[in-house]
Design an enzyme around this catalytic site. Sequence first.
Site, PDB file in Angstrom:
ATOM      1  N   CYS A 116       0.815  -1.229   0.000  1.00  0.00           N
ATOM      2  CA  CYS A 116       0.000   0.000   0.000  1.00  0.00           C
ATOM      3  C   CYS A 116       0.840   1.266   0.000  1.00  0.00           C
ATOM      4  O   CYS A 116       0.325   2.349  -0.259  1.00  0.00           O
ATOM      5  CB  CYS A 116      -0.953  -0.007   1.188  1.00  0.00           C
ATOM      6  SG  CYS A 116      -2.108  -1.366   1.090  1.00  0.00           S
ATOM      7  N   HIS A 256      -3.343   7.190   2.413  1.00  0.00           N
ATOM      8  CA  HIS A 256      -3.742   5.893   1.865  1.00  0.00           C
ATOM      9  C   HIS A 256      -5.109   5.531   2.449  1.00  0.00           C
ATOM     10  O   HIS A 256      -5.372   5.746   3.633  1.00  0.00           O
ATOM     11  CB  HIS A 256      -2.691   4.843   2.251  1.00  0.00           C
ATOM     12  CG  HIS A 256      -3.127   3.443   1.968  1.00  0.00           C
ATOM     13  ND1 HIS A 256      -3.545   3.038   0.720  1.00  0.00           N
ATOM     14  CD2 HIS A 256      -3.230   2.347   2.770  1.00  0.00           C
ATOM     15  CE1 HIS A 256      -3.877   1.756   0.774  1.00  0.00           C
ATOM     16  NE2 HIS A 256      -3.700   1.311   2.007  1.00  0.00           N
ATOM     17  N   ASN A 286     -10.183   0.029  -0.512  1.00  0.00           N
ATOM     18  CA  ASN A 286      -8.713   0.074  -0.508  1.00  0.00           C
ATOM     19  C   ASN A 286      -8.200  -0.511  -1.819  1.00  0.00           C
ATOM     20  O   ASN A 286      -8.256  -1.722  -2.019  1.00  0.00           O
ATOM     21  CB  ASN A 286      -8.208  -0.721   0.702  1.00  0.00           C
ATOM     22  CG  ASN A 286      -6.691  -0.720   0.805  1.00  0.00           C
ATOM     23  OD1 ASN A 286      -5.996  -0.256  -0.102  1.00  0.00           O
ATOM     24  ND2 ASN A 286      -6.180  -1.247   1.896  1.00  0.00           N
TER      25      ASN A 286
HETATM   26  O1  UT7 Z   1      -3.884  -1.226   3.432  1.00  0.00           O
HETATM   27  C1  UT7 Z   1      -3.012  -2.161   3.927  1.00  0.00           C
HETATM   28  C2  UT7 Z   1      -2.956  -2.205   5.387  1.00  0.00           C
HETATM   29  N1  UT7 Z   1      -4.185  -2.716   5.923  1.00  0.00           N
HETATM   30  C3  UT7 Z   1      -4.843  -2.028   6.837  1.00  0.00           C
HETATM   31  O2  UT7 Z   1      -4.441  -0.938   7.193  1.00  0.00           O
HETATM   32  C4  UT7 Z   1      -6.049  -2.683   7.471  1.00  0.00           C
HETATM   33  C5  UT7 Z   1      -5.998  -2.474   8.948  1.00  0.00           C
HETATM   34  N2  UT7 Z   1      -7.072  -3.185   9.657  1.00  0.00           N
HETATM   35  C6  UT7 Z   1      -8.353  -2.771   9.602  1.00  0.00           C
HETATM   36  O3  UT7 Z   1      -8.721  -1.873   8.868  1.00  0.00           O
HETATM   37  C7  UT7 Z   1      -9.334  -3.451  10.544  1.00  0.00           C
HETATM   38  O4  UT7 Z   1      -8.606  -4.209  11.468  1.00  0.00           O
HETATM   39  C8  UT7 Z   1     -10.366  -4.343   9.828  1.00  0.00           C
HETATM   40  C9  UT7 Z   1     -11.336  -3.494   9.054  1.00  0.00           C
HETATM   41  C10 UT7 Z   1      -9.681  -5.329   8.925  1.00  0.00           C
HETATM   42  C11 UT7 Z   1     -11.166  -5.124  10.886  1.00  0.00           C
HETATM   43  O5  UT7 Z   1     -11.767  -4.205  11.808  1.00  0.00           O
HETATM   44  P1  UT7 Z   1     -11.576  -4.403  13.372  1.00  0.00           P
HETATM   45  O6  UT7 Z   1     -12.380  -3.365  14.019  1.00  0.00           O
HETATM   46  O7  UT7 Z   1     -10.105  -4.396  13.666  1.00  0.00           O
HETATM   47  O8  UT7 Z   1     -12.208  -5.789  13.633  1.00  0.00           O
HETATM   48  P2  UT7 Z   1     -11.540  -7.097  14.286  1.00  0.00           P
HETATM   49  O9  UT7 Z   1     -10.649  -7.779  13.322  1.00  0.00           O
HETATM   50  O10 UT7 Z   1     -10.984  -6.759  15.635  1.00  0.00           O
HETATM   51  O11 UT7 Z   1     -12.842  -7.964  14.503  1.00  0.00           O
HETATM   52  C12 UT7 Z   1     -13.886  -7.561  15.412  1.00  0.00           C
HETATM   53  C13 UT7 Z   1     -15.078  -8.470  15.181  1.00  0.00           C
HETATM   54  C14 UT7 Z   1     -14.724  -9.944  15.119  1.00  0.00           C
HETATM   55  O12 UT7 Z   1     -15.756 -10.698  15.721  1.00  0.00           O
HETATM   56  P3  UT7 Z   1     -15.589 -11.265  17.198  1.00  0.00           P
HETATM   57  O13 UT7 Z   1     -14.375 -12.129  17.199  1.00  0.00           O
HETATM   58  O14 UT7 Z   1     -15.428 -10.056  18.081  1.00  0.00           O
HETATM   59  O15 UT7 Z   1     -16.872 -12.007  17.406  1.00  0.00           O
HETATM   60  C15 UT7 Z   1     -14.711 -10.227  13.649  1.00  0.00           C
HETATM   61  O16 UT7 Z   1     -14.982 -11.580  13.357  1.00  0.00           O
HETATM   62  O17 UT7 Z   1     -15.683  -8.141  13.932  1.00  0.00           O
HETATM   63  C16 UT7 Z   1     -15.847  -9.348  13.177  1.00  0.00           C
HETATM   64  N3  UT7 Z   1     -15.778  -9.019  11.769  1.00  0.00           N
HETATM   65  C17 UT7 Z   1     -16.861  -8.708  11.054  1.00  0.00           C
HETATM   66  N4  UT7 Z   1     -18.161  -8.622  11.374  1.00  0.00           N
HETATM   67  C18 UT7 Z   1     -19.030  -8.273  10.402  1.00  0.00           C
HETATM   68  C19 UT7 Z   1     -14.695  -8.976  10.998  1.00  0.00           C
HETATM   69  N5  UT7 Z   1     -15.064  -8.646   9.740  1.00  0.00           N
HETATM   70  C20 UT7 Z   1     -16.396  -8.481   9.755  1.00  0.00           C
HETATM   71  C21 UT7 Z   1     -17.346  -8.139   8.779  1.00  0.00           C
HETATM   72  N6  UT7 Z   1     -18.651  -8.047   9.135  1.00  0.00           N
HETATM   73  N7  UT7 Z   1     -16.992  -7.891   7.494  1.00  0.00           N
END
Ligand code: UT7
Length: 332
Positions: A116, A256, A286
């Site tokens: 990225c 980004h 993204n």
């Molecule tokens: O560009 C390259 C670099 N990449 C980035 O900068 C991405 C950085 N990361 C992020 O943007 C975020 O971490 C994500 C958008 C990928 C995920 O968001 P988050 O707030 O960090 O969620 P998480 O991974 O901590 O997950 C929280 C909960 C989980 O459920 P439980 O375990 O708490 O029951 C996930 O399973 O949200 C759940 N979850 C979803 N729920 C509904 C993860 N994806 C989804 C989804 N819909 N699409």
Amino acid sequence: MEILTAAITGVGGYVPEYRLTNKILETMVDTTDEWIKTRTGVEERRILKGEGLGTSDMGMEAVKNLCEKRGIDPAEIDCLICATVTPDMLFPATANIICDKAGIKNAFSFDVEAACSGFLFALTTGAALIECGRYKKVVIVGADKMSSIVDYTDRTTCVIFGDGAGAVLLEPSKDDNGIKDSLLKSDGSGKQFLHMKAGGSLKPASIETVAAKEHFIFQEGSSVFKFAVKGMADVSFELMEKNNLKGEDIAWLVPHQANLRIIDATASRAGIPKEKVMINIQKYGNTTGATIPLCLWDWESQLKKGDNIILAAFGGGFTWGATWIKWAYDTK
Ligand code: UT7
């Protein structure tokens, strides 16, 4: 030898027509429009549909758009650098294929792979080619067909990414404007959090790797999130401090587009109010190497000669960085 300044003197872009909305994703994986919007900021993303179309096709469209807007004959271009993590093939370079498709016949070309942050790494490399005085027209392309490496059964990644391409032209600056400074950083120990497991020399493609879905993006989202918030905010702040720039000196922050919450944290650390931050994540998601040039493409008509602009990125690798530009032209 005289040291020149490289300036962006034109912008082009391309996004595919097909819009994959959050509503459609709700029918594909266990997610909701509400979750995606509040946790990421994405509302829809563009997807390149059609057999036989790859990253180079979007890169070619962005370069053609750039050349048409600037009235440039592709044969005048000396060098083209393409930032991508989704090359058409492992080799040859997608940059070479873009040149072939866009009629760029007198250039050397190569790819830069910094995920990225790829566009910033390529921009800094291209600027150095201008600054040394040997080249007059260098095109930087950021292009990714992320849909080719996204697992559309994995709700943690498929809601984030989209396809697109952007391109800028670098030429020697006629005045004080142009690319003023860059801070770029890499840390290979971050690879465990964001990578593709198979398809490289370490683990070549096999029936087993395909069955195990190892040709898709692997991301530990929350770990990457923590590094990204700190990395992108710190490097932007460091670059501004180094150059005695305060938030009020900055006309635009171009971050980004990985996650709206990461963008907000970077803007807040740099002291830049939200109305001065380019945000189009809601439209495109993204697009990896393409996010920053696509912002410049969307906002070009609002940019004024002499505007201080900070570009900032964080991505797989880990790679991150920031670039300070004094914008070189007014759009007529
Ligand atoms: O560009 C390259 C670099 N990449 C980035 O900068 C991405 C950085 N990361 C992020 O943007 C975020 O971490 C994500 C958008 C990928 C995920 O968001 P988050 O707030 O960090 O969620 P998480 O991974 O901590 O997950 C929280 C909960 C989980 O459920 P439980 O375990 O708490 O029951 C996930 O399973 O949200 C759940 N979850 C979803 N729920 C509904 C993860 N994806 C989804 C989804 N819909 N699409």
